[in-house]
Scaffold this active site. Structure first.
Site, mmCIF file in Angstrom:
data_model
loop_
_atom_site.group_PDB
_atom_site.id
_atom_site.type_symbol
_atom_site.label_atom_id
_atom_site.label_comp_id
_atom_site.label_asym_id
_atom_site.label_seq_id
_atom_site.Cartn_x
_atom_site.Cartn_y
_atom_site.Cartn_z
ATOM 1 N N VAL A 194 36.031 37.315 40.545
ATOM 2 C CA VAL A 194 34.798 36.537 40.336
ATOM 3 C C VAL A 194 34.323 36.680 38.889
ATOM 4 O O VAL A 194 33.951 35.705 38.234
ATOM 5 C CB VAL A 194 33.693 37.019 41.309
ATOM 6 C CG1 VAL A 194 32.369 36.329 41.005
ATOM 7 C CG2 VAL A 194 34.098 36.793 42.766
ATOM 8 N N GLY B 183 32.954 44.285 49.517
ATOM 9 C CA GLY B 183 31.915 45.294 49.750
ATOM 10 C C GLY B 183 31.700 45.631 51.212
ATOM 11 O O GLY B 183 30.861 46.457 51.548
ATOM 12 N N ARG C 6 44.493 39.117 42.462
ATOM 13 C CA ARG C 6 44.048 37.721 42.346
ATOM 14 C C ARG C 6 43.103 37.611 41.167
ATOM 15 O O ARG C 6 42.789 38.616 40.533
ATOM 16 C CB ARG C 6 43.265 37.356 43.604
ATOM 17 C CG ARG C 6 42.144 38.392 43.822
ATOM 18 C CD ARG C 6 41.133 37.971 44.848
ATOM 19 N NE ARG C 6 40.352 39.085 45.334
ATOM 20 C CZ ARG C 6 39.214 39.507 44.817
ATOM 21 N NH1 ARG C 6 38.729 38.924 43.743
ATOM 22 N NH2 ARG C 6 38.558 40.524 45.345
ATOM 23 N N LYS D 94 29.077 43.438 43.861
ATOM 24 C CA LYS D 94 28.650 43.315 42.470
ATOM 25 C C LYS D 94 27.569 42.263 42.287
ATOM 26 O O LYS D 94 27.638 41.189 42.908
ATOM 27 C CB LYS D 94 29.868 42.940 41.624
ATOM 28 C CG LYS D 94 30.962 43.985 41.688
ATOM 29 C CD LYS D 94 32.317 43.401 41.327
ATOM 30 C CE LYS D 94 33.423 44.368 41.658
ATOM 31 N NZ LYS D 94 34.744 43.753 41.617
HETATM 32 P P1 ADP Z 1 35.467 40.508 42.997
HETATM 33 O O1 ADP Z 1 36.091 41.866 43.202
HETATM 34 O O2 ADP Z 1 36.314 39.481 42.391
HETATM 35 O O3 ADP Z 1 34.133 40.617 42.403
HETATM 36 P P2 ADP Z 1 34.425 40.283 45.597
HETATM 37 O O4 ADP Z 1 34.735 41.639 46.116
HETATM 38 O O5 ADP Z 1 33.017 39.948 45.307
HETATM 39 O O6 ADP Z 1 35.345 39.948 44.390
HETATM 40 O O7 ADP Z 1 35.030 39.211 46.576
HETATM 41 C C1 ADP Z 1 35.193 37.884 46.152
HETATM 42 C C2 ADP Z 1 35.154 37.001 47.345
HETATM 43 O O8 ADP Z 1 36.241 37.274 48.184
HETATM 44 C C3 ADP Z 1 33.915 37.164 48.185
HETATM 45 O O9 ADP Z 1 33.575 35.897 48.659
HETATM 46 C C4 ADP Z 1 34.360 38.075 49.315
HETATM 47 O O10 ADP Z 1 33.579 37.830 50.450
HETATM 48 C C5 ADP Z 1 35.796 37.654 49.485
HETATM 49 N N1 ADP Z 1 36.680 38.746 49.905
HETATM 50 C C6 ADP Z 1 37.232 39.694 49.129
HETATM 51 N N2 ADP Z 1 38.028 40.504 49.843
HETATM 52 C C7 ADP Z 1 37.990 40.072 51.113
HETATM 53 C C8 ADP Z 1 38.610 40.488 52.331
HETATM 54 N N3 ADP Z 1 39.434 41.537 52.411
HETATM 55 N N4 ADP Z 1 38.323 39.799 53.447
HETATM 56 C C9 ADP Z 1 37.492 38.745 53.391
HETATM 57 N N5 ADP Z 1 36.893 38.297 52.278
HETATM 58 C C10 ADP Z 1 37.129 38.940 51.158
HETATM 59 P P1 ADP Z 2 35.913 46.321 48.208
HETATM 60 O O1 ADP Z 2 37.338 46.152 48.630
HETATM 61 O O2 ADP Z 2 34.948 45.915 49.218
HETATM 62 O O3 ADP Z 2 35.670 45.778 46.826
HETATM 63 P P2 ADP Z 2 35.961 48.980 47.011
HETATM 64 O O4 ADP Z 2 36.843 50.041 47.540
HETATM 65 O O5 ADP Z 2 36.373 48.301 45.765
HETATM 66 O O6 ADP Z 2 35.716 47.902 48.143
HETATM 67 O O7 ADP Z 2 34.500 49.569 46.839
HETATM 68 C C1 ADP Z 2 33.383 48.731 46.626
HETATM 69 C C2 ADP Z 2 32.256 49.550 45.999
HETATM 70 O O8 ADP Z 2 31.903 50.651 46.861
HETATM 71 C C3 ADP Z 2 32.590 50.194 44.674
HETATM 72 O O9 ADP Z 2 32.380 49.320 43.595
HETATM 73 C C4 ADP Z 2 31.647 51.386 44.656
HETATM 74 O O10 ADP Z 2 30.365 51.009 44.250
HETATM 75 C C5 ADP Z 2 31.588 51.794 46.110
HETATM 76 N N1 ADP Z 2 32.577 52.858 46.391
HETATM 77 C C6 ADP Z 2 33.812 52.690 46.893
HETATM 78 N N2 ADP Z 2 34.464 53.876 47.025
HETATM 79 C C7 ADP Z 2 33.613 54.826 46.602
HETATM 80 C C8 ADP Z 2 33.660 56.253 46.511
HETATM 81 N N3 ADP Z 2 34.728 56.933 46.880
HETATM 82 N N4 ADP Z 2 32.560 56.898 46.033
HETATM 83 C C9 ADP Z 2 31.450 56.225 45.671
HETATM 84 N N5 ADP Z 2 31.339 54.893 45.746
HETATM 85 C C10 ADP Z 2 32.394 54.179 46.198
HETATM 86 MG MG MG Z 3 36.553 46.347 45.121
#
Ligand code: ADP
Ligand code: ADP
Ligand code: MG
Length: 546
Positions: free
Chosen positions: A388, A258, A385, A330
């Site tokens: 969570v 996030g 991977r 999330k």
């Molecule tokens: P999921 O998509 O499985 O719900 P999260 O986005 O919540 O996972 O990330 C799971 C864990 O991995 C969290 O502790 C988050 O801080 C860590 N994490 C995920 N992507 C990265 C990243 N690119 N760099 C550092 N930590 C990451």
């Molecule tokens: P992360 O690698 O941190 O998980 P994501 O690209 O999966 O990042 O995006 C995390 C969250 O951000 C999504 O679950 C959504 O709620 C929001 N988000 C990401 N991209 C968009 C978009 N283009 N428009 C609206 N919300 C977005």
């Molecule tokens: Mg994501």
């Protein structure tokens, strides 16, 4: 406790004296610490500290510390023959000992599946995690460094050293830390260790989010409109934004969890955010590169769990709806998605499976999509991977995802076809973090003085905390996941409400009161109009009691 300390040198090109090591791997060794001591350009010097004799003082049942005895009953000989046959056909290499390159609840989760499969486990831990549950539950433990993740869980050399000295034949990376690091996974391969995950190639293809979008567009998977790859500067971002229309998101290509996402409503925002976003991404992920994406207003986050084997078979295990978020992270996940139709599931599932096939994916992966209010869906990213929120998929499919990961890593073919996957009932998970929701979700680690966990039919608690456990301030603030299953969404929600009312964590604040407010919200209960901005539009924080 008898301690023995000496200094030994070794490097990744296996200068370790194996015979010497196996002598130390005797049953007397309760604990073996490998502390990075000094590094030169060729060798890393480690300080090994061996502790012999007495048991640890962890307050977990002693039975869980004892190694299980595995006996082969006569009826299992048929199974054994079949396995041998399959092994010959499919180049199966059974895993005997897994090192879990992680901590917290996911390390505990992996240990549990390994136990049930008769696979030995090695826990690694930092000095801050001496009393951690994963350390108490594993068959063997290795201290790999200091509290800071960089000096322990992210230190590739130390993690591999621990695998080498314990004789592990596979590494499960969990999530976060090194799980999506292709240097780590390829180092495992070079050392002859099975990496429980996809190839370094697939990790690279998906790890860089901007490259992943290009790959997906080429594979015919619908993506959110935006820049074609990395932005060169703020002016390019403005040009593209004028074309696709505001609002837009600036996203760090290496981002995750996030973080690294900024919303711009006009060109002024965009120009002023550009440098800041890039600098923050550089500091957080060691990569300041950004890409641009149209901001989809009021979407749902719907993701597909995929599984592929080494022989080109790929299937999906349905979707998870993760729309209840705070700061793009999330908080609550459910499966199935309340607005899913058979037709949409088939389309999204096919897109996700195509995404996996496009990169010769192997193992468990998650393809994340945004689902617009009008039913269009767009690829966002693929997580290469375990996720969570994997337990909710396990609850509705009856499939142990960690076990399947290990079987695929051993070289076994997928034991299911798409038509074998049946989704049954409804599962919901809440992430419980030691945070103060009303104080901007500030993490408040501390000692869990007492803990009451709910029980009953359909309730599952995946966590690493126990009464008396002190939560380390160095890592993620998630302290547990409460998961429920019910025959219908309505019954699952009632069950979660009941469980949240029973749950009691004393000593640290948690997100439990926030979850109680969410599960009392009419829109949430109704389920049809939940979007990623739910917390704000429903002003949930103002309804948090306690
Ligand atoms: P999921 O998509 O499985 O719900 P999260 O986005 O919540 O996972 O990330 C799971 C864990 O991995 C969290 O502790 C988050 O801080 C860590 N994490 C995920 N992507 C990265 C990243 N690119 N760099 C550092 N930590 C990451
Ligand atoms: P992360 O690698 O941190 O998980 P994501 O690209 O999966 O990042 O995006 C995390 C969250 O951000 C999504 O679950 C959504 O709620 C929001 N988000 C990401 N991209 C968009 C978009 N283009 N428009 C609206 N919300 C977005
Ligand atoms: Mg994501």
């Amino acid at each position: 406790m008898t301690c023995f300390t000496f200094v030994e040198t070794f490097s990744l090109d296996k200068t370790v004296k194996k015979s010497k090591l196996s002598a130390f791997r005797s049953s007397f060794v309760r604990r073996l610490e490998v502390v990075p001591y000094k590094e030169t350009c060729r060798n890393t010097f480690f300080l090994w500290r061996l502790e012999y004799g007495s048991q640890s003082n962890f307050s977990v049942p002693s039975s869980s510390l004892a190694r299980e005895q595995h006996t082969v009953s006569s009826s299992s000989s048929v199974v054994k023959e079949k396995l041998v046959e399959k092994a010959q056909k499919y180049k199966v290499k059974p895993i005997k000992k897994v090192l879990i390159a992680n901590r917290g609840e996911i390390a505990v989760r992996v240990i549990r599946s390994c136990r049930e499969m008769g696979i030995e486990t090695v826990a690694i831990y930092s000095t801050a995690d001496r009393n951690a549950l994963h350390v108490a539950l594993a068959d063997e433990t290795v201290c790999i460094g200091e509290a800071s993740s960089k000096k322990s869980y992210l230190d590739i050399t130390s993690v591999l050293a621990a695998a080498e000295i314990t004789g592990a034949d596979a590494i499960h990376p969990g999530y976060g830390f090194l799980s999506e690091n292709s240097v780590f996974s390829s180092s495992c391969e070079e050392l002859g260790l099975i990496f429980v995950g996809p190839s370094p190639f697939a990790i690279d293809k998906m790890g860089d989010k901007s490259t992943a979008k290009e790959t997906m567009l080429n594979a015919g998977v619908p993506c959110v409109p935006g820049s074609n790859g990395i932005l060169s500067d703020a002016e390019e971002a403005v040009r593209i934004a004028e074309n696709i229309g505001y609002p837009v998101l600036l996203k760090a290509t290496a981002g995750g969890g996030g973080r690294g996402i900024k919303l711009a409503r006009n060109s002024e925002d965009l120009r002023s955010l550009y440098q800041m976003c890039s600098a923050e991404a550089q500091a957080a992920f060691g990569n300041g590169k950004l890409y641009l994406e149209k901001f989809v207003e009021a979407p749902r986050h719907v993701e597909i769990q995929v599984f592929a084997d080494k022989y080109g078979n790929a299937i999906h295990l349905g979707e998870r709806d993760c729309s209840i978020q705070r700061r793009n992270q999330k908080l609550v996940e459910e499966a199935p998605c309340p607005v899913m139709t058979e037709e949409l599931r088939a389309k999204m599932g096919e897109a996700a499976v195509n995404a996996a096939k496009a990169i010769n994916y192997c193992g468990a992966g998650t393809v994340e999509f945004l689902l617009s209010a009008t039913g269009e869906f767009y690829f966002m990213e693929m997580n290469t991977r375990i996720q969570v929120e994997h337990p909710i998929t396990e609850q509705i499919t009856g499939i142990d995802i960690v076990q399947l990961q290990l079987q695929i890593a051993e070289g076994r073919p997928l034991p299911y076809r798409q038509s074998d996957i049946n989704l049954k009932g409804h599962a919901v998970e809440v992430r419980i973090n030691c945070e103060e929701p009303k104080d901007n979700f500030r993490p408040v680690p501390g000692r869990v003085s007492s803990l009451f966990v709910p029980g009953g039919l359909g309730i599952r608690w995946d966590s690493h905390i126990y009464p008396g456990y002190t939560i380390a301030p160095n890592y993620d603030s998630m302290i547990g996941k409460l998961i429920v299953w019910g025959p219908t969404r309505d019954q699952a929600i009632r069950k979660m409400k009941r469980a949240l009312n029973e749950m009691n964590i004393v000593g640290v604040p948690s997100t439990i009161p926030l979850h109680r407010a969410i599960f009392n919200n009419e829109k949430f209960i109704q389920g049809k109009e939940i979007y990623t901005n739910f917390l704000e539009t429903e002003d949930i924080l103002s309804q948090v009691v306690g």
